[in-house]
Enzyme design. Structure first.
Site, PDB file in Angstrom:
ATOM      1  N   GLY A  69       0.763  -1.243   0.000  1.00 18.80           N
ATOM      2  CA  GLY A  69       0.000   0.000   0.000  1.00 18.80           C
ATOM      3  C   GLY A  69       0.790   1.286   0.000  1.00 18.80           C
ATOM      4  O   GLY A  69       0.195   2.356  -0.135  1.00 18.80           O
ATOM      5  N   GLU A  80       3.662  -6.946   1.355  1.00 18.49           N
ATOM      6  CA  GLU A  80       3.093  -7.208   0.030  1.00 18.49           C
ATOM      7  C   GLU A  80       3.047  -5.944  -0.826  1.00 18.49           C
ATOM      8  O   GLU A  80       1.976  -5.521  -1.252  1.00 18.49           O
ATOM      9  CB  GLU A  80       1.660  -7.732   0.179  1.00 18.49           C
ATOM     10  N   PRO A  81       4.178  -5.296  -1.066  1.00 16.58           N
ATOM     11  CA  PRO A  81       4.135  -4.094  -1.907  1.00 16.58           C
ATOM     12  C   PRO A  81       3.913  -4.462  -3.380  1.00 16.58           C
ATOM     13  O   PRO A  81       4.456  -5.457  -3.864  1.00 16.58           O
ATOM     14  CB  PRO A  81       5.517  -3.458  -1.710  1.00 16.58           C
ATOM     15  N   GLY A  82       3.095  -3.694  -4.069  1.00 27.06           N
ATOM     16  CA  GLY A  82       2.883  -3.895  -5.499  1.00 27.06           C
ATOM     17  C   GLY A  82       3.238  -2.626  -6.248  1.00 27.06           C
ATOM     18  O   GLY A  82       4.242  -2.541  -6.951  1.00 27.06           O
ATOM     19  N   ARG A  83       2.410  -1.614  -6.031  1.00 26.31           N
ATOM     20  CA  ARG A  83       2.535  -0.356  -6.765  1.00 26.31           C
ATOM     21  C   ARG A  83       3.943   0.235  -6.712  1.00 26.31           C
ATOM     22  O   ARG A  83       4.488   0.657  -7.733  1.00 26.31           O
ATOM     23  CB  ARG A  83       1.540   0.658  -6.190  1.00 26.31           C
ATOM     24  N   ARG A  99      -6.539   4.154 -15.268  1.00 28.95           N
ATOM     25  CA  ARG A  99      -6.448   4.808 -13.958  1.00 28.95           C
ATOM     26  C   ARG A  99      -7.045   6.215 -13.918  1.00 28.95           C
ATOM     27  O   ARG A  99      -7.751   6.543 -12.965  1.00 28.95           O
ATOM     28  CB  ARG A  99      -5.007   4.810 -13.448  1.00 28.95           C
ATOM     29  N   TYR A 141      -9.904   6.098 -11.271  1.00 33.94           N
ATOM     30  CA  TYR A 141      -9.508   6.597  -9.947  1.00 33.94           C
ATOM     31  C   TYR A 141      -9.230   8.098  -9.952  1.00 33.94           C
ATOM     32  O   TYR A 141      -8.632   8.606  -8.998  1.00 33.94           O
ATOM     33  CB  TYR A 141      -8.236   5.894  -9.461  1.00 33.94           C
ATOM     34  N   CYS A 182     -14.808   5.957 -27.800  1.00 34.98           N
ATOM     35  CA  CYS A 182     -16.038   6.733 -27.964  1.00 34.98           C
ATOM     36  C   CYS A 182     -16.783   6.938 -26.662  1.00 34.98           C
ATOM     37  O   CYS A 182     -17.908   6.456 -26.491  1.00 34.98           O
ATOM     38  CB  CYS A 182     -16.915   6.053 -29.009  1.00 34.98           C
TER      39      CYS A 182
HETATM   40  C1  LIG Z   1      -3.498  -4.738  -3.777  1.00 33.35           C
HETATM   41  C2  LIG Z   1      -2.946  -5.428  -2.605  1.00 33.35           C
HETATM   42  C3  LIG Z   1      -1.621  -5.231  -2.230  1.00 33.35           C
HETATM   43  C4  LIG Z   1      -0.699  -4.271  -2.929  1.00 33.35           C
HETATM   44  O1  LIG Z   1      -1.028  -2.937  -2.757  1.00 33.35           O
HETATM   45  P1  LIG Z   1      -0.066  -1.823  -3.402  1.00 33.35           P
HETATM   46  O2  LIG Z   1      -0.740  -0.554  -3.113  1.00 33.35           O
HETATM   47  O3  LIG Z   1       0.027  -2.111  -4.850  1.00 33.35           O
HETATM   48  O4  LIG Z   1       1.257  -1.942  -2.711  1.00 33.35           O
HETATM   49  C5  LIG Z   1      -1.133  -5.958  -1.166  1.00 33.35           C
HETATM   50  N1  LIG Z   1      -1.915  -6.834  -0.492  1.00 33.35           N
HETATM   51  C6  LIG Z   1      -3.195  -7.053  -0.824  1.00 33.35           C
HETATM   52  C7  LIG Z   1      -3.997  -8.030  -0.050  1.00 33.35           C
HETATM   53  C8  LIG Z   1      -3.752  -6.352  -1.889  1.00 33.35           C
HETATM   54  O5  LIG Z   1      -5.035  -6.561  -2.210  1.00 33.35           O
END
Ligand SMILES: *Cc1c(COP(=O)(O)O)cnc(C)c1O
Length: 421
Positions: free
Chosen positions: A239, A275-278, A314, A318, A346
């Protein structure tokens, strides 16, 4: 920091000039930098140095096999939210013991797949899920390692569509009911309760909500241990936000987040997962597009691109901001004009930015959407029958197409016309 820089006035991905990619692959196209991707992964890994930890990349942010393979070679774990993501992670060489399975709607077949293929843990989000997982594990003669995702009722102060830690959100079990649910889990012989999971939302730009959530998790750890549970692992979610707008105050760094983790849960002697993604992939990718037309409206200038909302949703979904920059740098002091940057789809929702100050441009010019690596290509569709946007990975002076643009025939031939039509 990323590896997309101007050299001699031309935007490069590492050592590759973006016009070279456009010429060879066409536009629109996502371009990722391997060096940026690995750099960002390592920042998280280093942020938890000295603690027993695993960085599980939240692969829903970007899940191309080549990106996963790069991270797998760095030793990353994966956070998956579907059977498809589990299959992708395994195909990219991630062992089951490095995969955590999140999500509110895991199905029986997904549970079966992960239990048979190998899994580090399920992050269980409800009592019905717990009951089903127990039954599936018993039927296979195995024990499923689980954490229970708690909802700490903390306001993440982010966009409503990506806030997950308030009691009105669908995620986790209310923290107030945790003792009862853990007691129930401990009675189920198909489950091994290993820890606690929390994830409060995405694109957080302030550490205070993390601190509040982790403090509640630390308290809960003590309570559950006193109740006799062997809580030995904490999954603290992802997050952390990225700087989408250059020049604005940047969000906290992974190392600052790591310090919050040390402060709040470091004393518990638990194994830590994040659990970093973004933040791992966001600034490691951009969307390269070409100007089709400049159209003069009633008191407005429209910059019409060949990228559209189906390629990058996005802004429409968002209200997200992406910096949009010309690939060929304009000279110093070139006056900028306010432009509405739009795609060819469109509907009026197909607007990337309104009144964005940009240097004068002409059809054929290239532009880049920065910070488009996360929740970009993975959310693309073929709306308006625009073939799925391709992806390219750059490494130093080389690049490769890691997902090809489908031809019209390939797109059409995925459909079938029944004989009785
Ligand atoms: C989406 C998600 C993440 C990653 O969030 P980011 O903002 O991308 O870091 C981690 N854990 C869970 C359970 C998620 O749903």
């Amino acid at each position: 920091m990323d590896h997309f820089l101007y050299r001699n006035g031309i935007l490069h991905a590492e050592d590759v000039a973006l016009p070279d990619i456009a010429a060879q692959v066409g536009t629109p196209v996502y371009v990722y930098s391997r060096a940026t991707l690995t750099r960002h992964f390592r920042l998280f890994d280093q942020a938890l140095a000295g603690m027993d930890h695993l960085v599980c990349y939240a692969m829903k942010a970007a899940s191309n096999q080549a990106l996963l393979a790069v991270l797998a070679r760095e030793g990353a774990g994966m956070d998956v939210v579907s059977g498809g993501e589990y299959a992708r992670a395994r195909a990219a060489g991630v062992p089951g013991e490095r995969i955590v399975f999140s999500g509110v709607g895991k199905t029986e077949s997904e549970m079966r797949m992960a239990l048979m293929g190998g899994i580090r843990q399920f992050n269980v989000e409800s009592e019905p899920e717990m009951a089903l997982l127990n039954a599936v594990a018993l039927s296979l003669g195995v024990v499923a390692p689980i954490t229970i995702r708690v909802n700490p009722d903390v306001d993440a102060k982010t966009h409503a569509k990506i806030a997950t830690g308030k009691s009105e959100n669908k995620f986790g079990i209310p923290i107030a009911r945790a003792r009862q649910v853990y007691a129930e889990a401990a009675r189920l012989r198909g489950l091994d309760v290993v820890g606690i999971d929390v994830h409060i939302g995405s694109q957080l730009t302030d550490l205070a909500p993390f601190r509040m959530a982790y403090r509640k998790v630390a308290e809960l750890t003590e309570t559950l241990r006193a109740d006799g549970h062997n809580i030995r692992r904490l999954d603290l979610g992802g997050g952390l936000g990225i700087p989408y707008t250059r020049g604005n105050e940047p969000p906290p760094l992974p190392v600052d987040w790591g310090q919050v983790i040390r402060d709040e849960v470091g004393h518990l002697g638990c194994q830590i997962e994040i659990e970093p993604g973004r933040l791992i992939v966001g600034n490691a990718g951009l969307l390269l597009s070409q100007v089709i037309y400049i159209k003069e409206g009633e008191g407005r200038h429209f910059l019409i691109l060949d990228a559209a909302m189906n390629d990058l949703i996005r802004p429409a979904m968002y209200d997200a901001h992406h910096d949009i920059v010309p690939v060929v740098e304009s000279g110093l002091g070139t006056p900028e004009v306010p432009m509405d940057v739009v795609g060819p789809v469109c509907e009026s929702g197909d607007t990337f930015a309104r009144g964005r100050m940009l240097p004068p441009m002409a059809s054929g010019d290239l532009v880049a959407f920065r910070s488009a690596g996360a929740y970009g290509a993975v959310m693309a569709s073929e709306y308006n029958s625009r073939p799925l946007v391709p992806e390219v990975l750059v490494d130093g002076d080389q690049f490769a197409v890691i997902r090809a643009r489908p031809t019209f025939d390939e797109m059409i031939n995925r459909d079938t016309i029944p004989g009785w039509v």
